[in-house]
Design an enzyme around this catalytic site. Structure first.
Site, mmCIF file in Angstrom:
data_model
loop_
_atom_site.group_PDB
_atom_site.id
_atom_site.type_symbol
_atom_site.label_atom_id
_atom_site.label_comp_id
_atom_site.label_asym_id
_atom_site.label_seq_id
_atom_site.Cartn_x
_atom_site.Cartn_y
_atom_site.Cartn_z
ATOM 1 N N GLY A 1 -10.804 40.499 -24.567
ATOM 2 C CA GLY A 1 -11.867 39.773 -23.899
ATOM 3 C C GLY A 1 -12.270 38.539 -24.678
ATOM 4 O O GLY A 1 -12.378 38.558 -25.899
ATOM 5 N N GLY A 2 -12.521 37.449 -23.934
ATOM 6 C CA GLY A 2 -12.962 36.216 -24.569
ATOM 7 C C GLY A 2 -11.852 35.379 -25.149
ATOM 8 O O GLY A 2 -12.122 34.348 -25.776
ATOM 9 N N GLU B 1 0.836 -1.203 0.000
ATOM 10 C CA GLU B 1 0.000 0.000 0.000
ATOM 11 C C GLU B 1 0.867 1.247 0.000
ATOM 12 O O GLU B 1 0.606 2.217 -0.735
ATOM 13 C CB GLU B 1 -0.915 0.017 1.232
ATOM 14 C CG GLU B 1 -2.113 -0.890 1.147
ATOM 15 C CD GLU B 1 -2.944 -0.829 2.417
ATOM 16 O OE1 GLU B 1 -3.943 -1.550 2.502
ATOM 17 O OE2 GLU B 1 -2.580 -0.051 3.329
ATOM 18 N N GLY C 1 -4.712 39.986 -22.728
ATOM 19 C CA GLY C 1 -5.274 39.737 -24.053
ATOM 20 C C GLY C 1 -6.677 40.301 -24.137
ATOM 21 O O GLY C 1 -7.235 40.803 -23.148
ATOM 22 N N GLY D 1 -9.528 33.788 -23.412
ATOM 23 C CA GLY D 1 -9.235 32.620 -22.575
ATOM 24 C C GLY D 1 -8.262 32.879 -21.451
ATOM 25 O O GLY D 1 -7.649 31.931 -20.955
ATOM 26 N N LYS D 2 -8.125 34.106 -20.995
ATOM 27 C CA LYS D 2 -7.175 34.424 -19.917
ATOM 28 C C LYS D 2 -7.545 33.714 -18.620
ATOM 29 O O LYS D 2 -6.700 33.072 -17.982
ATOM 30 C CB LYS D 2 -7.138 35.943 -19.685
ATOM 31 C CG LYS D 2 -6.762 36.761 -20.907
ATOM 32 C CD LYS D 2 -6.744 38.234 -20.603
ATOM 33 C CE LYS D 2 -8.118 38.785 -20.283
ATOM 34 N NZ LYS D 2 -9.068 38.661 -21.421
ATOM 35 N N THR D 3 -8.813 33.816 -18.228
ATOM 36 C CA THR D 3 -9.255 33.185 -16.980
ATOM 37 C C THR D 3 -9.177 31.671 -17.075
ATOM 38 O O THR D 3 -8.770 30.997 -16.119
ATOM 39 C CB THR D 3 -10.690 33.630 -16.654
ATOM 40 O OG1 THR D 3 -10.724 35.056 -16.499
ATOM 41 C CG2 THR D 3 -11.183 32.981 -15.376
#
Length: 1469
Positions: free
Chosen positions: A217-218, A86, A215, A220-222
């Site tokens: 908006g939209g 294990e 970059g 893909g930074k987040t």
């Protein structure tokens, strides 16, 4: 940890590993109960599971499905092999899956566990006895115990057990609260981007790192930040992800609440109340400055947010990593964050895949939807947000609905997408908003210089405004100065304008769509709300314009008209117009309605203007462009434009006169009067202190350059190409800041100002095409050749001038000169010597001149990288080459001798980095070998997983010998996919041409190497040529650079003028005997032996006479081939014959020095390329007169098979085929010579029969030879695979050996040649054929393995289905967790996502590299284009400086006037 696993799914929270008999009913039981009461799903094994010696699969599976493993070490833990197995499995999961592992030392000392002492030592003594046949397993257990004991954990020796258990439960609960974040449902292209960000964090470093992800908006930074967080958060005890800071900070006390949330997530303390931001800053600094944290601050839009949450690097402990996402790059700069990552859009393949997952729920579109899917992907232009929204909206709809929706998006963009993108716009100030809308509507794709002038004309501030928009990722500004933006961003800007009046275009602020403009003009609905109009028609057409159509638009500031012809009444322009750009302006004069004091910029190219009246009261005009106005004959008085900064008069072919007032414009920065072919004079005097650039190119009748007076320290560029000027004014030498002087093709120019060389900042001088110019005569006359040191030079009458030794180099000036063009300047050898003074030269063009030799002193030009010497008809010899040369073009230098050509080619091959050579085709082979070569324009070969450093060579044959130009395109394809291409133009070419260059961008090519063995195809194609040109690609070759150790080996090659070498295609065998003799005669007249052997070269051209001297010194030798010996005969007798011409020698193309074969070739006047055989001369007797020639005679010619795999095998076989030539003096030498002399006498006698030159009479063969030949014929009638059997293989080898070693005089020369060739090649063919069989068998095995894997995959799917059923069963059993059912379903989805991520992980990484490669190519093209605009950019720079100075002066004047007025009224403050 696998970085591709962005979302994690687990079945159990905790797995307990323990020794049952020690703690099951005591400590472990209590711990399990406490964990269970806290809602922590804990796995504890049933005692019934532990049966037998081997650990059960269900237990191993439970370990893998647990997020945390707690190992409870007790006194008898090591007595259980189950426990030890294990432990090993737990540590494997920690390494591979990032599992959290904690140790509990219950009534046992951690040191005893770590070092296996006390009860652990006793246990291992028994284990070693029990497993004495498997000690590796025991060692693995010991290592696992040591590693586990070193982990952080808890030690219980005495005290309250319930408190101890409570502390463990609290810590486990805290760790479980840090669950992974939900990332993207379809994380396409995410892996490569996560890797890029992770590399910036430098996780192994102990430094505090802050990085920014920025970059549009939209993009893909987040998503990337979440994936990075999930990948690395287990490395940190303290981790927090603060999502959407922009929105959360908008609320009352929003920043304070974010500070409190940060402290809670990192420290786990509830009820923290900070009160205000300043207190929160101090608390965060105090509590976190000694803690290693992982912190993500998502979606920041204000620097105050950063100052409140992550104010400085000293806020956090060593090893902390902080990630910040924002749309505004400037926020990162202002917060001193140097490490930034700009998120790039998805490439087309990634975009199509993401769109397909959302639209079709699979990785690729349906066949019927393929074209329309590509249309949608192109519309989204790589923006993940748009791809996701569009795919979801179109999912399940018909193809007609798809097309309708996409048509709608052209005029009215998708609302969901626009709302996200508009957030960035709403955060702009008014100046930036206006600039953004102007660029979106009018200036996308335009040069920044043009747009900036137009925006300034509208009272905007473009310099700072454009910089802000670039920082916020709303627009881009490339290296060429071109403005660009994402199509969806542009659509967003246009939609903002459209929403001002959706139904009535006449009430919008800007009109750009030509149909809207035509509608407004036709209906007369224009209003005072319109500020700008751009009418750009797709096709030229006539437009009816009423007189008052434009007049009523009282606030119209900007009017741009292209590709339109207006008819109707006279045009009335609005009074408030600031910028007018009207191609083919229809009126001969400017509109009387145009207020001159308002206009700032006039762009009236190809207009009908005649300008009969002077310009008056144009006080604010700064730019005037009247290019290509063919009706313009004169420029009137322009003193009424005192602030003019730029005037462009290009291609005004009827312009004759320019008013003298032009010469006194003190604000003028750029004066462009180009290709005005009728212009004969300029203003007599130019007194313009702000002037930076004068361009007078193509004014073919302009004879006098104006005098330059006053302080013109800003003058940087003077271009007077193709003019009739005879001299420059002497005053030009006073302008110390002059950097570029172009006098190209000034056929009447005789002299330059005496002290022009003293211009301290001159960097480029172009005097090409000035045949009357005596550039260096005065300089050379200053020196006497008897006072100069005589350097070694090939032409005794023209020694190199050693300026350094005389200490006079500084007297020649040009200290910073980098580019010098002296083509077509009638330069002689004497003129070239002085060029060695220009130590800073980077590029030199001396083409189309009359010199004979490139002097040795050119070795001093250490900075020279580019040398152009094409079309130099007398150029024969190179004595010195600049050491750092990267590009040399000697096209059409037809009399350049062979040694010099080979010297250039050797120079290229020795570089191994960035070198390009273009030279005439040499008369002898190249001085190096090619690993792969082929006739024609294509070649293919195999390589491994790293692209080698290579040089490519192409030979072009010209059917009509001289052509104006041709162009070719070289493509490199890897595994059938185009990886690289290079276009090359060749101008004014005479004779055959060799193009050799080093292949660059190897790192980019490596991205296409997907397999262990990769097929590479190099192809060259003629894509353009002048009319009637006959150009064929005769040969292509690939040279692979070896390592330094291989290069150091001595490789000398024996060559005649026919050059028997493996690069036979490079030999210019079309040269005639007369050409060779004429060349030798011409070089002999100069004291040069064109056939002499130069020690610095590896390959040489040897005359017939010298070959006779050399061959006479070579005695009979023994050739060893495959451990058999045959005599190799002398060549003396051949050369003694007066009937053998140099052409006959050129026909000799064999690789083996065999006079019998040569006899046959001379009889038939044919030649055949043999296999290349490595030759080493061990000892050669040299006659005194020929000692230096014969001392280098040897050969090292390696057979090239065209493929890397074949070449590798060939290298081994070559070791067995070395031909050792030994010199042995014997008494039979004279007899042998006499024998072959008589033999050749008989041969030549037979040549007298002209009836059939191809036949020779031989006596009958012996019976033994006939039998051997019969056996050979029978063997040859069989298939090759039968001959490779041991019996047949031995038989044919024995037969060939007998025939090769027992040749008789009565055997025909053709038969001997064929048998020798067959004998030499049979072994290699055998190896190659066996190798092919092995590859075939290997491929069959691989395909079989593939089938097994397919079956295994199906079994895996069944196992997965079984897992789902087990999961369902477990869910039904765990009733008490019904309220958390939703969470478990999310985890199941996460597991499914991990499966899809694993499938595409490697492919996405490779696509990222290819995207980077494509971006690198675009950047290189942009850089090259920007270099072409260097002059204009410098002029713009100076214009900006002048504008700045002017404003400062005006401001100072206003301040002085204001002070005087105050003093007048007695207001002296």
């Amino acid at each position: 940890m696998d970085s591709s696993s962005f979302n994690h799914g687990y079945v159990y929270h905790v797995f307990l590993s323990f020794r049952g008999e020690d703690t099951r009913e005591t400590f472990t039981g209590h711990l399990y109960n406490a964990l269970d009461q806290r809602g922590i799903n804990t796995f504890i094994d049933d005692e019934g599971l532990r049966k037998g010696e081997e650990i059960s699969q269900s237990l191993l599976k439970a370990i893998e499905e647990s997020r945390i493993s707690i190992i409870i070490f007790s006194k008898n833990y090591a007595n259980s092999t189950w426990c030890l197995d294990e432990l090993v499995k737990i540590l494997e999961c920690k390494k591979d899956k990032g599992q959290i592992v904690c140790s509990v030392f219950y009534d046992v000392n951690p040191s005893d566990v770590r070092h296996q002492r006390d009860t652990y030592e006793e246990a291992f003594c028994m284990l070693e006895e029990k497993f004495r046949d498997n000690m590796e397993k025991v060692k693995k257990w010991r290592l696992a115990l040591t590693q586990a004991a070193n982990l952080s954990g808890w030690h219980f020796n005495n005290g309250y057990e319930f408190k101890f258990i409570q502390s463990i439960v609290d810590e486990v609960s805290r760790k479980l609260n840090r669950i992974p974040l939900n990332v993207a449902t379809h994380p396409i292209g995410l892996q490569a981007r996560v890797s890029d960000v992770t590399s910036l964090l430098q996780l192994e470093s102990n430094d505090v790192k802050m990085i920014g992800i920025h970059g549009i908006g939209g993009i893909g930074k987040t998503t990337i930040a979440k994936a990075v967080y999930n990948t690395i958060y287990n490395r940190f005890r303290y981790a927090s992800f603060l999502a959407n800071v922009r929105e959360n900070s908008r609320h009352k006390s929003g920043l304070v609440k974010l500070q409190e949330k940060l402290l809670f997530e990192l420290l786990g303390e509830q009820g923290i109340k900070l009160g205000n931001v300043d207190k929160g800053i101090n608390v965060i600094k105090d509590r976190l400055c000694r803690k290693k944290v992982l912190l993500v601050i998502d979606n920041v839009d204000d620097v105050e947010q950063l100052q409140a949450l992550v104010g400085g690097f000293d806020w956090f402990g060593l090893g902390s990593k902080i990630i910040i996402t924002t749309r505004d790059k400037h926020l990162l700069t202002s917060h001193e964050i140097g490490l930034t990552y700009e998120v790039k859009k998805l490439n087309h393949v990634e975009s199509l895949q993401l769109f397909s997952w959302n639209a079709f729920k699979r990785s690729e579109p349906d066949d019927t939807f393929f074209d329309v899917s590509n249309r949608a992907v192109l519309y989204a232009e790589g923006l993940p947000l748009a791809l996701t929204v569009l795919g979801s909206d179109l999912c399940g709809r018909t193809i007609h609905q798809w097309k309708s929706a996409l048509d709608k998006y052209k005029r009215s963009p998708n609302r969901k997408i626009q709302d996200i993108l508009r957030i960035s716009f709403e955060g702009l100030e008014e100046n930036e908003k206006e600039i953004f809308l102007y660029i979106a509507c009018f200036f996308k794709g335009e040069i920044m210089e043009y747009a900036a002038k137009a925006l300034r004309a509208c009272d905007l501030h473009p310099i700072i405004g454009v910089a802000v928009l670039v920082d916020k990722s709303l627009i881009n500004l490339d290296e060429r100065g071109v403005l660009s933006m994402h199509d969806l961003i542009q659509d967003m800007g246009k939609e903002i304008v459209r929403q001002e009046s959706p139904l009535d275009p006449g009430k919008r602020s800007r009109l750009w769509y030509y149909e809207d403009v035509l509608q407004v003009l036709a209906d007369g609905t224009g209003t005072d709300k319109i500020q700008g109009i751009m009418l750009s028609l797709p096709e030229k057409q006539e437009v009816k314009l009423k007189a008052e159509d434009l007049k009523k638009m009282r606030n119209l500031r900007m009017l741009i008209i292209k590709n339109a012809e207006f008819f109707g009444e006279n045009v009335h322009l609005p009074n408030n117009l600031r910028m007018l750009d009207w191609e083919e302006y229809p009126s001969p004069c400017l509109s009387s309605d145009l207020l001159p004091e308002k206009i700032v910029m006039l762009e009236l190219r190809r207009s009908h203007l005649t300008l009969d009246k002077p310009f008056k009261n144009y006080a604010n005009m700064t730019s005037l462009n009247l290019g290509s106005c063919e009706l313009l004959t004169k420029i009137p008085d322009i003193s009424g434009i005192p602030n003019l900064e730029q005037i462009i008069l290009e291609d005004c072919t009827n312009l004759v006169d320019i008013h003298e007032s032009l010469g006194s414009l003190d604000k003028l920065v750029y004066l462009g009067v180009e290709r005005c072919t009728e212009l004969k004079k300029l203003p007599t005097v130019l007194n313009m202190p702000s002037l930076s650039c004068i361009a007078l190119n193509g004014c073919s009748q302009l004879e006098n350059f104006p005098d330059l007076f006053g302080n013109m320290e800003n003058l940087r560029i003077v271009e007077v190409e193709e003019t009739a000027i005879q001299e420059l004014p002497s005053s030009i030498v006073n302008f110390n800041n002059l950097q570029i002087l172009v006098l190209k093709s000034c056929s009447n120019l005789k002299n330059l100002p005496r002290n022009i060389s003293l211009l301290p900042n001159l960097q480029l001088l172009d005097v090409s095409g000035c045949p009357k110019l005596q550039l260096f005569q005065e300089k050379l006359s200053c020196f006497s050749t008897q006072n100069l040191e005589s350097n070694e030079c090939s032409l005794p009458s023209k020694p190199c001038v050693d300026f350094d030794s005389l200490g006079i180099q500084s007297s020649h000036g040009f200290h910073l000169l980098e580019n010098l063009d002296l083509s077509d300047c009638n330069l002689s050898d004497d003129d070239l010597h002085i060029l060695s003074c220009f130590s800073k030269l980077n590029s030199l063009d001396i083409s189309r001149n009359n010199f004979v030799t490139l002097p040795k002193c050119f070795n001093r030009l250490s900075s020279l990288q580019e040398l152009y010497i094409f079309n130099c008809k007398n150029f024969q010899q190179i004595s010195g080459i600049p050491p750092n040369l990267e590009h040399i073009d000697a096209t059409s230098c037809t009399v350049l001798n062979s040694e010099s050509l080979n010297l250039l080619l050797c120079q290229g091959l020795h570089k191994a980095f960035k070198f390009e050579v273009i030279v005439p085709r040499p008369r002898i082979p190249m001085p190096f070998k090619f690993n792969y070569h082929n006739k024609g324009g294509s070649i293919s070969f195999w390589i491994g997983q790293k692209f080698p450093r290579i040089a490519l060579c192409f030979i072009f044959e010209l059917g009509n010998k001289r052509i104006g130009f041709f162009a070719c395109d070289v493509q490199i394809s890897i595994n059938g996919q185009k990886a690289s291409n290079k276009e090359q133009y060749f101008l004014s070419v005479s004779g055959d041409l060799v193009w050799l260059y080093h292949q660059e961008n190897l790192m980019d090519l490596n991205t296409y190497l997907l397999h262990e063995q990769n097929n590479v195809e190099v192809s060259c194609e003629i894509i353009d040529a002048s009319k009637g040109a006959d150009v064929t690609i005769y040969y292509c070759g690939v040279h692979e650079y070896k390592e330094d150790e291989e290069v150091k080996k001595t490789n000398l090659i024996l060559c005649t003028s026919s050059s028997p070498c493996n690069n036979g295609y490079l030999d210019n065998t079309q040269s005639s005997k007369e050409r060779h003799e004429n060349q030798c005669h011409y070089e002999d007249s100069l004291g040069i032996d064109c056939c002499s052997l130069n020690e610095s070269l590896r390959l040489h051209e040897i005359s017939d006479k010298q070959m006779q001297q050399i061959s006479a010194s070579i005695r009979p030798v023994i050739i060893e081939v495959n451990e058999k010996t045959t005599d190799i005969l002398e060549a003396d007798t051949i050369h003694e014959s007066k009937d053998i011409s140099s052409l006959d020698m050129q026909l000799y193309g064999d690789r083996i020095w065999d006079p019998m074969l040569l006899e046959y070739q001379l009889n038939c006047h044919t030649f055949e390329n043999k296999e290349n055989i490595r030759m080493i001369v061990d000892d050669v007797q040299v006659e005194p007169q020929g000692r230096h020639e014969a001392s280098i005679i040897a050969a090292n010619v390696v057979s090239n098979k065209g493929e890397l795999q074949v070449q590798e095998h060939g290298d081994k076989s070559n070791e067995n085929s070395l031909i050792h030539m030994e010199h042995k003096k014997s008494q039979s030498e004279e007899n042998m010579e006499a024998f072959y002399a008589s033999l050749y006498a008989e041969t030549y006698a037979s040549l007298g029969d002209t009836s059939d030159h191809s036949k020779l009479a031989y006596p009958k063969m012996t019976e033994e030879t006939r039998k051997a030949l019969k056996i050979l014929k029978e063997l040859l009638s069989k298939q090759i695979f039968h001959l490779l059997e041991p019996t047949s293989s031995t038989s044919i080898k024995t037969t060939l050996d007998y025939l090769c070693t027992s040749f008789e005089d009565n055997v025909s020369m053709r038969l001997k040649s064929l048998i020798l060739k067959l004998s030499a090649e049979f072994s290699q063919w055998s190896c190659d054929y066996n190798d092919a069989n092995m590859k075939l068998e290997s491929s069959i095995l691989v395909l079989s393995k593939l089938q097994e894997l397919e079956e295994g995959l199906e079994a895996n799917k069944d196992q997965f289905s079984e897992f789902l059923s087990i999961e369902s069963e477990l869910e039904s059993q765990l009733v008490y967790l019904k309220e958390r059912m939703k969470e478990l379903e999310e985890k199941i989805n996460a597991i499914k996502m991990n499966i899809s991520i694993s499938d595409g992980a490697r492919d996405t990484a490779l696509r990222k590299k290819r995207e980077t490669f494509e971006a690198g190519r675009v950047l290189k093209a942009q850089r090259d284009e920007l270099r072409k605009r260097r002059l204009r950019l410098r002029a713009e720079q100076e214009s900006a400086k002048a504008t700045k100075g002017y404003i400062e002066d005006e401001w100072s004047k206003i301040r002085e006037k204001f002070d005087r007025i105050l003093k007048t009224f007695g207001l002296d403050y």
